[in-house]
Scaffold this motif. Structure first.
Motif, PDB file in Angstrom:
ATOM      1  N   TRP A  45       3.740  10.671  -8.962  1.00 45.58           N
ATOM      2  CA  TRP A  45       3.144   9.555  -9.695  1.00 45.58           C
ATOM      3  C   TRP A  45       4.159   8.428  -9.854  1.00 45.58           C
ATOM      4  O   TRP A  45       5.303   8.546  -9.458  1.00 45.58           O
ATOM      5  N   ASN A  65      -1.284   7.702 -10.816  1.00 47.04           N
ATOM      6  CA  ASN A  65      -1.202   8.460  -9.556  1.00 47.04           C
ATOM      7  C   ASN A  65      -1.142   7.536  -8.339  1.00 47.04           C
ATOM      8  O   ASN A  65      -0.917   8.002  -7.221  1.00 47.04           O
ATOM      9  N   ASP A 150      -5.999  15.341 -11.432  1.00 49.20           N
ATOM     10  CA  ASP A 150      -5.241  14.174 -11.866  1.00 49.20           C
ATOM     11  C   ASP A 150      -5.540  13.824 -13.318  1.00 49.20           C
ATOM     12  O   ASP A 150      -4.646  13.401 -14.066  1.00 49.20           O
TER      13      ASP A 150
END
Length: 378
Positions: A45, A65, A150
């Protein structure tokens, strides 16, 4: 007498090219725009300080991300462009206009389960909190195609937020030890047939613990400079050396001639792994021609976030009868949860007297240091 524990254990160590196997590691970000907080995030990230929100009223940090989800510079203003549909982003901003603090500081870890859902096409959840005396507005936003993994990682980033003054956790308190690089040699890279590999150099470097304590895992880099001092190559990697001193060649991609080239290198001070002990439970043992074979189960304890790793372990396996230890051995270990085998070398007469076996592990801290064996439970 030494045991055959090493023979039976598949364990993870890092060579000169970085750690082999394992989960992705975390990055750490501290004091964004002077806010006295620290948080961790997945290494894939992006995390940057935000000098101004889109309304210009607040500042803080953005973690996403995708790179389009954070400022293009560090620090920098929040981007105006709409991110891709699979984006996930955490923002941590000072709470502009909030009158008075939330008393007391919010209970840690923070949980997005307590957030409010904002109306709109995007999935946006907002959490009001106070950390280190600073009122904050924390938001997790996600595009319509964002993955659940995520989104869960974003929630874990929020849960990792701590006051900077309180971050002397086991992982950072051991960080006084790092890796020191010295005695650099730059040579052409060659393949297994001895042919020179174009656009590549081998940098041979001595890697030492900076103190007598095991440093754990660190983010490191090597830089190659040509004869004039111009940078012609760099390599970033994670390093975890269990021997206190090693010397290895390491490949670095280069974009210039290496005649007369030199190299430098260093490691970030933050430790990436958590030095906490595995939980081990022996599930059985059998007699063998050389002693006993021990089957055991490894369970890693929970850490702050799922992407963090547990440190390498120093372990002791012991065979017991009713009066005490009949034999023991030592090994190192770095494995995921699962079932494993080790053993103790002993003569057949002693092996026949064994009634129980134990495996005891602790974070690897010093060469040649292993835990005392724990006694068998009743």
């Amino acid at each position: 007498a030494p045991s055959r524990a090493h023979v039976h254990v598949t364990y993870q160590v890092a060579d000169a090219y970085g750690i082999t196997g394992g989960a992705s590691l975390s990055g750490t970000y501290t004091d964004p725009m002077g806010i006295p907080i620290t948080f961790t995030y997945p290494s894939t990230w992006f995390a940057r300080s935000v000098s101004a929100t889109t309304d210009g009223l607040s500042e803080g940090a953005a973690i996403s991300n995708i790179e389009e989800g954070v400022p293009s510079t560090d620090p920098g203003p929040m981007p105006d462009a709409s991110p891709p549909l699979d984006f996930v982003r955490v923002t941590v901003f000072t709470a502009y206009g909030r009158n008075g603090p939330i008393v007391p500081d919010s209970e840690l870890p923070l949980s997005m389960d307590n957030a409010k859902v904002s109306p709109g096409p995007e999935n946006v959840r907002v959490l009001d909190a106070q950390v280190a005396g600073v009122p904050l507005v924390i938001a997790v936003s996600a595009g319509p195609n964002a993955s659940q993994a995520d989104i869960a990682a974003a929630d874990e980033i929020v849960a990792s937020i701590r006051p900077t003054a309180d971050t002397a956790s086991p992982s950072t308190s051991v960080s006084s030890s790092n890796y020191a690089f010295s005695d650099f040699e730059v040579r052409p890279s060659t393949d297994h047939s001895g042919n020179v590999v174009p656009a590549s150099a081998d940098v041979t470097v001595t890697q030492r613990w900076s103190t007598g304590a095991f440093p754990g895992e660190h983010q490191c880099s090597l830089t190659v400079l040509d004869a004039s001092g111009r940078q012609i190559g760099t390599s970033d990697f994670q390093l975890m050396n269990m021997p206190s001193s090693v010397r290895h060649p390491m490949p670095v991609d280069v974009n210039g001639p290496i005649d007369g080239a030199t190299a430098t290198g260093s490691c970030d001070p933050a430790r990436l792994d958590d030095p906490v002990a595995y939980s081990t439970a022996v599930t059985g043992f059998t007699l063998t021609d050389w002693g006993i074979d021990v089957e055991y189960q490894v369970t890693q304890p929970p850490v702050v976030a799922s992407w963090q790793e547990i440190s390498a372990q120093a372990c002791t396996v012991a065979a017991w009868d009713e009066s005490g230890i009949l034999g023991s051995g030592h090994f190192t270990l770095n494995v995921p949860d699962g079932a494993y085998r080790t053993g103790v070398d002993m003569d057949s007469n002693a092996a026949q007297q064994v009634t129980k076996a134990t495996v005891t592990c602790e974070p690897f801290a010093h060469e040649g240091t292993f835990p005392d064996p724990s006694g068998p439970s009743s």
